[in-house]
Design a protein around this motif. Structure first.
Motif, PDB file in Angstrom:
ATOM      1  N   VAL A  30       3.279  21.546  42.205  1.00 48.49           N
ATOM      2  CA  VAL A  30       4.648  21.926  42.568  1.00 48.49           C
ATOM      3  C   VAL A  30       5.314  20.750  43.280  1.00 48.49           C
ATOM      4  O   VAL A  30       4.708  20.093  44.123  1.00 48.49           O
ATOM      5  CB  VAL A  30       4.689  23.207  43.437  1.00 48.49           C
ATOM      6  N   LYS A  31       6.548  20.491  42.874  1.00 46.01           N
ATOM      7  CA  LYS A  31       7.356  19.455  43.520  1.00 46.01           C
ATOM      8  C   LYS A  31       8.232  20.139  44.551  1.00 46.01           C
ATOM      9  O   LYS A  31       8.896  21.135  44.259  1.00 46.01           O
ATOM     10  CB  LYS A  31       8.205  18.700  42.514  1.00 46.01           C
ATOM     11  N   VAL A  32       8.217  19.593  45.742  1.00 44.56           N
ATOM     12  CA  VAL A  32       9.023  20.125  46.834  1.00 44.56           C
ATOM     13  C   VAL A  32      10.182  19.158  47.038  1.00 44.56           C
ATOM     14  O   VAL A  32       9.980  18.030  47.470  1.00 44.56           O
ATOM     15  CB  VAL A  32       8.175  20.268  48.116  1.00 44.56           C
ATOM     16  N   PRO A  33      11.429  19.578  46.703  1.00 37.29           N
ATOM     17  CA  PRO A  33      12.576  18.663  46.761  1.00 37.29           C
ATOM     18  C   PRO A  33      12.829  18.069  48.143  1.00 37.29           C
ATOM     19  O   PRO A  33      13.128  16.906  48.264  1.00 37.29           O
ATOM     20  CB  PRO A  33      13.761  19.518  46.327  1.00 37.29           C
ATOM     21  N   ASN A  34      12.704  18.841  49.196  1.00 39.06           N
ATOM     22  CA  ASN A  34      12.967  18.357  50.538  1.00 39.06           C
ATOM     23  C   ASN A  34      11.718  18.565  51.378  1.00 39.06           C
ATOM     24  O   ASN A  34      11.316  19.689  51.611  1.00 39.06           O
ATOM     25  CB  ASN A  34      14.153  19.106  51.145  1.00 39.06           C
ATOM     26  N   SER A  35      11.118  17.481  51.854  1.00 41.28           N
ATOM     27  CA  SER A  35       9.832  17.621  52.530  1.00 41.28           C
ATOM     28  C   SER A  35       9.940  17.640  54.053  1.00 41.28           C
ATOM     29  O   SER A  35       8.945  17.496  54.736  1.00 41.28           O
ATOM     30  CB  SER A  35       8.892  16.505  52.087  1.00 41.28           C
ATOM     31  N   ASN A  36      11.129  17.808  54.607  1.00 43.14           N
ATOM     32  CA  ASN A  36      11.279  17.854  56.066  1.00 43.14           C
ATOM     33  C   ASN A  36      10.681  19.132  56.640  1.00 43.14           C
ATOM     34  O   ASN A  36      10.872  20.211  56.102  1.00 43.14           O
ATOM     35  CB  ASN A  36      12.755  17.768  56.457  1.00 43.14           C
ATOM     36  N   ASN A  37       9.955  18.987  57.743  1.00 41.75           N
ATOM     37  CA  ASN A  37       9.411  20.118  58.500  1.00 41.75           C
ATOM     38  C   ASN A  37       8.417  20.981  57.722  1.00 41.75           C
ATOM     39  O   ASN A  37       8.281  22.167  58.000  1.00 41.75           O
ATOM     40  CB  ASN A  37      10.535  21.004  59.045  1.00 41.75           C
ATOM     41  N   ILE A  38       7.728  20.425  56.748  1.00 43.18           N
ATOM     42  CA  ILE A  38       6.735  21.187  55.998  1.00 43.18           C
ATOM     43  C   ILE A  38       5.379  21.041  56.679  1.00 43.18           C
ATOM     44  O   ILE A  38       4.899  19.934  56.883  1.00 43.18           O
ATOM     45  CB  ILE A  38       6.650  20.727  54.532  1.00 43.18           C
ATOM     46  N   THR A  39       4.802  22.179  57.027  1.00 48.44           N
ATOM     47  CA  THR A  39       3.449  22.158  57.591  1.00 48.44           C
ATOM     48  C   THR A  39       2.425  22.644  56.575  1.00 48.44           C
ATOM     49  O   THR A  39       1.251  22.312  56.689  1.00 48.44           O
ATOM     50  CB  THR A  39       3.364  23.017  58.864  1.00 48.44           C
ATOM     51  N   SER A  40       2.867  23.446  55.590  1.00 46.00           N
ATOM     52  CA  SER A  40       1.936  23.919  54.566  1.00 46.00           C
ATOM     53  C   SER A  40       2.687  24.310  53.299  1.00 46.00           C
ATOM     54  O   SER A  40       3.820  24.783  53.350  1.00 46.00           O
ATOM     55  CB  SER A  40       1.131  25.120  55.063  1.00 46.00           C
ATOM     56  N   VAL A  41       2.041  24.079  52.170  1.00 43.88           N
ATOM     57  CA  VAL A  41       2.531  24.525  50.859  1.00 43.88           C
ATOM     58  C   VAL A  41       1.402  25.355  50.266  1.00 43.88           C
ATOM     59  O   VAL A  41       0.246  24.927  50.255  1.00 43.88           O
ATOM     60  CB  VAL A  41       2.886  23.340  49.942  1.00 43.88           C
ATOM     61  N   GLY A  42       1.738  26.554  49.797  1.00 39.67           N
ATOM     62  CA  GLY A  42       0.714  27.447  49.277  1.00 39.67           C
ATOM     63  C   GLY A  42       1.143  28.128  48.001  1.00 39.67           C
ATOM     64  O   GLY A  42       2.270  27.993  47.539  1.00 39.67           O
TER      65      GLY A  42
END
Length: 119
Positions: A30-42
């Motif tokens: 998965v591509k996350v367009p905006n990566s600010n303040n990301i602590t986890s991707v699930g």
């Protein structure tokens, strides 16, 4: 005698109704367009080992805001339904789940952009 015959027939019917399970591996990216303040991707889903109750964590790959996880299902189904999460919050709020159709080879590559429907 009738009870024994009934028991034997019942057992045969139960065995014949069981759906054969297969090993299906899905590599979710998965591509996350905006990566600010990301602590986890699930990712969460309807088929074990995924569940709707807790995230299965994706790991960051490369420097392009890409996250990935490899999930192996043992299932008789031909697809799974999933949604991705960031910091525990679901994507695609009030929209249908993503439907991931398994490849006949047993390995499926599923690429997505967070919070964007697949076209």
């Amino acid at each position: 005698m009738k009870k024994i015959l009934f028991l034997i027939i019942s057992c045969l019917l139960l065995v014949s109704c069981v759906q054969k399970a297969y090993k299906q591996t899905v590599i979710y990216t998965v591509k996350v367009p905006n990566s600010n303040n990301i602590t986890s991707v699930g990712v969460r889903g309807d088929n074990k080992p995924l569940s709707w109750d807790q995230d299965t964590q994706l790991s960051k790959i490369d420097g392009d805001n890409l996250y990935q996880v490899k999930i192996t299902y043992i299932t008789g189904y031909k697809f799974a339904e999933v949604k991705f999460t960031i910091n525990g919050e679901y994507e695609l709020q009030n929209m249908p789940n993503r439907k991931v159709e398994f490849n006949d080879s047993g390995i499926t590559y599923y690429n997505a952009v967070f919070n964007q429907e697949k076209k």
